[in-house]
Each structure stands twice: as structure tokens, then as C-alpha cells.
Scaffold this motif. Structure first.
Motif, PDB file in Angstrom:
ATOM      1  N   LEU A 181       0.730  -1.208  -0.026  1.00 36.54           N
ATOM      2  CA  LEU A 181      -0.233  -0.067   0.139  1.00 36.54           C
ATOM      3  C   LEU A 181       0.760   1.557   0.158  1.00 36.54           C
ATOM      4  O   LEU A 181       0.378   2.160  -0.641  1.00 36.54           O
ATOM      5  N   ILE A 182       1.970   1.238   0.736  1.00 39.32           N
ATOM      6  CA  ILE A 182       2.839   2.422   0.835  1.00 39.32           C
ATOM      7  C   ILE A 182       3.399   2.743  -0.691  1.00 39.32           C
ATOM      8  O   ILE A 182       3.762   3.583  -1.098  1.00 39.32           O
ATOM      9  N   SER A 183       3.863   1.367  -1.309  1.00 37.03           N
ATOM     10  CA  SER A 183       4.435   1.466  -2.744  1.00 37.03           C
ATOM     11  C   SER A 183       3.475   2.157  -3.706  1.00 37.03           C
ATOM     12  O   SER A 183       3.851   2.610  -4.487  1.00 37.03           O
ATOM     13  N   ALA A 184       2.017   2.157  -3.313  1.00 36.88           N
ATOM     14  CA  ALA A 184       1.116   2.485  -4.394  1.00 36.88           C
ATOM     15  C   ALA A 184       0.746   4.028  -3.954  1.00 36.88           C
ATOM     16  O   ALA A 184       0.272   4.641  -4.815  1.00 36.88           O
ATOM     17  N   LEU A 185       1.228   4.813  -2.953  1.00 38.43           N
ATOM     18  CA  LEU A 185       1.187   6.136  -2.633  1.00 38.43           C
ATOM     19  C   LEU A 185       1.637   7.135  -3.767  1.00 38.43           C
ATOM     20  O   LEU A 185       1.091   7.905  -3.904  1.00 38.43           O
ATOM     21  N   PRO A 186       3.019   6.982  -4.284  1.00 36.24           N
ATOM     22  CA  PRO A 186       3.314   7.788  -5.035  1.00 36.24           C
ATOM     23  C   PRO A 186       2.366   8.192  -6.529  1.00 36.24           C
ATOM     24  O   PRO A 186       2.365   9.280  -7.037  1.00 36.24           O
ATOM     25  N   PRO A 187       1.891   6.830  -6.992  1.00 36.51           N
ATOM     26  CA  PRO A 187       1.302   7.032  -8.277  1.00 36.51           C
ATOM     27  C   PRO A 187      -0.199   7.440  -7.817  1.00 36.51           C
ATOM     28  O   PRO A 187      -0.651   8.263  -8.791  1.00 36.51           O
ATOM     29  N   THR A 188      -0.552   7.321  -6.706  1.00 34.40           N
ATOM     30  CA  THR A 188      -2.096   7.655  -6.283  1.00 34.40           C
ATOM     31  C   THR A 188      -1.958   9.125  -6.103  1.00 34.40           C
ATOM     32  O   THR A 188      -2.979  10.086  -6.509  1.00 34.40           O
ATOM     33  N   LEU A 189      -0.982   9.586  -5.243  1.00 33.72           N
ATOM     34  CA  LEU A 189      -1.015  11.120  -4.941  1.00 33.72           C
ATOM     35  C   LEU A 189      -0.226  11.988  -5.922  1.00 33.72           C
ATOM     36  O   LEU A 189      -0.585  13.109  -5.641  1.00 33.72           O
ATOM     37  N   GLY A 190       0.575  11.328  -6.825  1.00 33.54           N
ATOM     38  CA  GLY A 190       1.146  11.994  -7.692  1.00 33.54           C
ATOM     39  C   GLY A 190       2.242  13.376  -7.085  1.00 33.54           C
ATOM     40  O   GLY A 190       2.770  12.767  -6.307  1.00 33.54           O
ATOM     41  N   PRO A 191       2.100  14.436  -7.436  1.00 28.41           N
ATOM     42  CA  PRO A 191       2.966  15.555  -7.002  1.00 28.41           C
ATOM     43  C   PRO A 191       2.872  15.868  -5.502  1.00 28.41           C
ATOM     44  O   PRO A 191       3.735  16.373  -4.818  1.00 28.41           O
ATOM     45  N   LEU A 192       1.726  15.454  -5.021  1.00 25.76           N
ATOM     46  CA  LEU A 192       1.369  15.695  -3.464  1.00 25.76           C
ATOM     47  C   LEU A 192       1.888  14.638  -2.674  1.00 25.76           C
ATOM     48  O   LEU A 192       1.922  14.924  -1.473  1.00 25.76           O
ATOM     49  N   SER A 193       2.622  13.849  -3.154  1.00 25.02           N
ATOM     50  CA  SER A 193       3.366  12.733  -2.106  1.00 25.02           C
ATOM     51  C   SER A 193       4.935  13.144  -2.065  1.00 25.02           C
ATOM     52  O   SER A 193       5.793  12.613  -1.263  1.00 25.02           O
ATOM     53  N   LYS A 194       5.213  14.428  -2.821  1.00 26.83           N
ATOM     54  CA  LYS A 194       6.789  14.892  -2.528  1.00 26.83           C
ATOM     55  C   LYS A 194       7.018  14.924  -1.403  1.00 26.83           C
ATOM     56  O   LYS A 194       7.945  14.728  -0.785  1.00 26.83           O
ATOM     57  N   PRO A 195       6.088  15.748  -0.148  1.00 24.18           N
ATOM     58  CA  PRO A 195       6.685  15.628   1.086  1.00 24.18           C
ATOM     59  C   PRO A 195       6.776  14.564   1.974  1.00 24.18           C
ATOM     60  O   PRO A 195       7.490  14.436   2.826  1.00 24.18           O
ATOM     61  N   LEU A 196       6.152  13.483   1.456  1.00 21.51           N
ATOM     62  CA  LEU A 196       6.112  12.313   2.254  1.00 21.51           C
ATOM     63  C   LEU A 196       7.255  11.549   1.764  1.00 21.51           C
ATOM     64  O   LEU A 196       7.804  10.941   2.787  1.00 21.51           O
ATOM     65  N   PHE A 197       7.978  11.764   0.618  1.00 19.49           N
ATOM     66  CA  PHE A 197       9.192  10.784   0.242  1.00 19.49           C
ATOM     67  C   PHE A 197      10.577  11.698   0.276  1.00 19.49           C
ATOM     68  O   PHE A 197      11.521  11.028  -0.210  1.00 19.49           O
ATOM     69  N   LYS A 198      10.422  13.153   0.158  1.00 19.33           N
ATOM     70  CA  LYS A 198      11.391  13.859  -0.121  1.00 19.33           C
ATOM     71  C   LYS A 198      12.071  14.541   1.246  1.00 19.33           C
ATOM     72  O   LYS A 198      11.177  14.737   2.169  1.00 19.33           O
ATOM     73  N   GLY A 199      13.098  14.915   1.480  1.00 19.54           N
ATOM     74  CA  GLY A 199      13.638  15.836   2.406  1.00 19.54           C
ATOM     75  C   GLY A 199      13.752  15.233   3.503  1.00 19.54           C
ATOM     76  O   GLY A 199      13.932  13.948   3.754  1.00 19.54           O
ATOM     77  N   LYS A 200      13.605  15.930   5.019  1.00 18.77           N
ATOM     78  CA  LYS A 200      14.011  15.388   6.153  1.00 18.77           C
ATOM     79  C   LYS A 200      12.662  14.528   6.563  1.00 18.77           C
ATOM     80  O   LYS A 200      13.010  13.419   6.847  1.00 18.77           O
ATOM     81  N   THR A 201      11.526  14.767   6.311  1.00 13.72           N
ATOM     82  CA  THR A 201      10.421  13.901   6.438  1.00 13.72           C
ATOM     83  C   THR A 201      10.325  12.588   5.724  1.00 13.72           C
ATOM     84  O   THR A 201      10.038  11.708   6.227  1.00 13.72           O
ATOM     85  N   GLY A 202      10.734  12.837   4.415  1.00 16.91           N
ATOM     86  CA  GLY A 202      11.047  11.612   3.732  1.00 16.91           C
ATOM     87  C   GLY A 202      12.131  10.671   4.101  1.00 16.91           C
ATOM     88  O   GLY A 202      11.717   9.451   4.217  1.00 16.91           O
ATOM     89  N   ASN A 203      13.100  11.072   4.532  1.00 13.98           N
ATOM     90  CA  ASN A 203      14.349  10.273   5.176  1.00 13.98           C
ATOM     91  C   ASN A 203      13.576   9.730   6.329  1.00 13.98           C
ATOM     92  O   ASN A 203      14.055   8.597   6.751  1.00 13.98           O
ATOM     93  N   ILE A 204      13.019  10.473   7.335  1.00 16.06           N
ATOM     94  CA  ILE A 204      12.483   9.928   8.453  1.00 16.06           C
ATOM     95  C   ILE A 204      11.404   8.785   8.254  1.00 16.06           C
ATOM     96  O   ILE A 204      11.261   7.620   8.912  1.00 16.06           O
ATOM     97  N   PHE A 205      10.632   8.992   7.187  1.00 11.91           N
ATOM     98  CA  PHE A 205       9.509   8.065   6.917  1.00 11.91           C
ATOM     99  C   PHE A 205      10.063   6.653   6.454  1.00 11.91           C
ATOM    100  O   PHE A 205       9.690   5.849   6.833  1.00 11.91           O
ATOM    101  N   LYS A 206      11.080   6.898   5.294  1.00  8.58           N
ATOM    102  CA  LYS A 206      11.639   5.651   4.855  1.00  8.58           C
ATOM    103  C   LYS A 206      12.418   4.971   6.029  1.00  8.58           C
ATOM    104  O   LYS A 206      12.258   3.636   5.783  1.00  8.58           O
TER     105      LYS A 206
END
Length: 107
Positions: free
Chosen positions: A7-32
Motif C-alpha cells: 500500500l505504501i508503494s502505491a502512494l506515489p502514483p496515487t498522490l502524484g505530486p502531492l506525495s513529494k513531502p512524504l518521500f523527499k527531504g527530512k520528513t521523507g528520510n524519517i518516513f523511509k
């Protein structure tokens, strides 16, 4: 856990550009690292390793894996809120979301 990884791997195609804060930067590193690595993949691999050896899983390993899963879930909820706020503060993301909502409302 494998379902959550899917389900998490399906987030980027589903959210499109809205997923950028979730996977990039400081928050993205903490998330990953926290949610995907420590909260899902590490406990999954630990338990899978013990299943493959066909030995009973030690209680301490079960407790440790369970604590990792709980910590990963907590990190997921925190990062979801932080990434949502970051996305709401970005003008481009707000316009993109509004365009999606307007399109769905008129179809």
C-alpha cells in the motif's frame, strides 16, 4: 506487513505530486528509515528468517519486532501529518489538489 509495504508503494502514483513531502527531504528520510525500514522491513525480515530456520521465535525477538512495528506506526502517523501540512503550505500543491477536487465534482 507485506500488505502495508504494498500500500505504501502505491502512494506515489496515487498522490502524484502531492506525495513529494512524504518521500523527499527530512520528513521523507524519517518516513523511509523509521516506517518502511525499521517498522516494516526489519521486523518482516527478522520473523521470516526465524520461520525459514523452522525454530521457535524467541520471546525477546517477538517483543523487539513488535516494538519496532509500533514505533514505525507512530512515525507513520507523525510524518503523515507533517507532510500534509507541508503540502498545504505549498501553493502548487494546493492548486493541484483543488483542480483534482473540482474535476471530480464536475464529472
Amino acid at each position: 506487513m507485506t500488505t502495508e509495504v504494498g500500500l505504501i508503494s502505491a502512494l506515489p502514483p496515487t498522490l502524484g505530486p502531492l506525495s513529494k513531502p512524504l518521500f523527499k527531504g527530512k520528513t521523507g528520510n524519517i518516513f523511509k528509515a523509521g516506517t518502511i525500514g525499521g517498522g516494516l522491513l526489519l521486523p518482516l525480515l527478522l520473523r521470516l528468517g526465524w520461520k525459514l530456520t523452522r525454530k521457535s521465535t524467541p520471546v525477546s525477538l517477538n517483543r523487539g519486532a513488535s516494538l519496532l512495528i509500533l514505533a514505525g506506526g507512530l512515525i507513520l502517523r507523525y510524518i503523515w501529518i507533517v507532510a500534509g501540512r507541508a503540502s498545504a503550505d505549498t501553493t502548487e500543491d494546493v492548486h493541484h489538489y483543488n483542480a483534482l477536487e473540482w474535476h471530480e465534482g464536475n464529472c
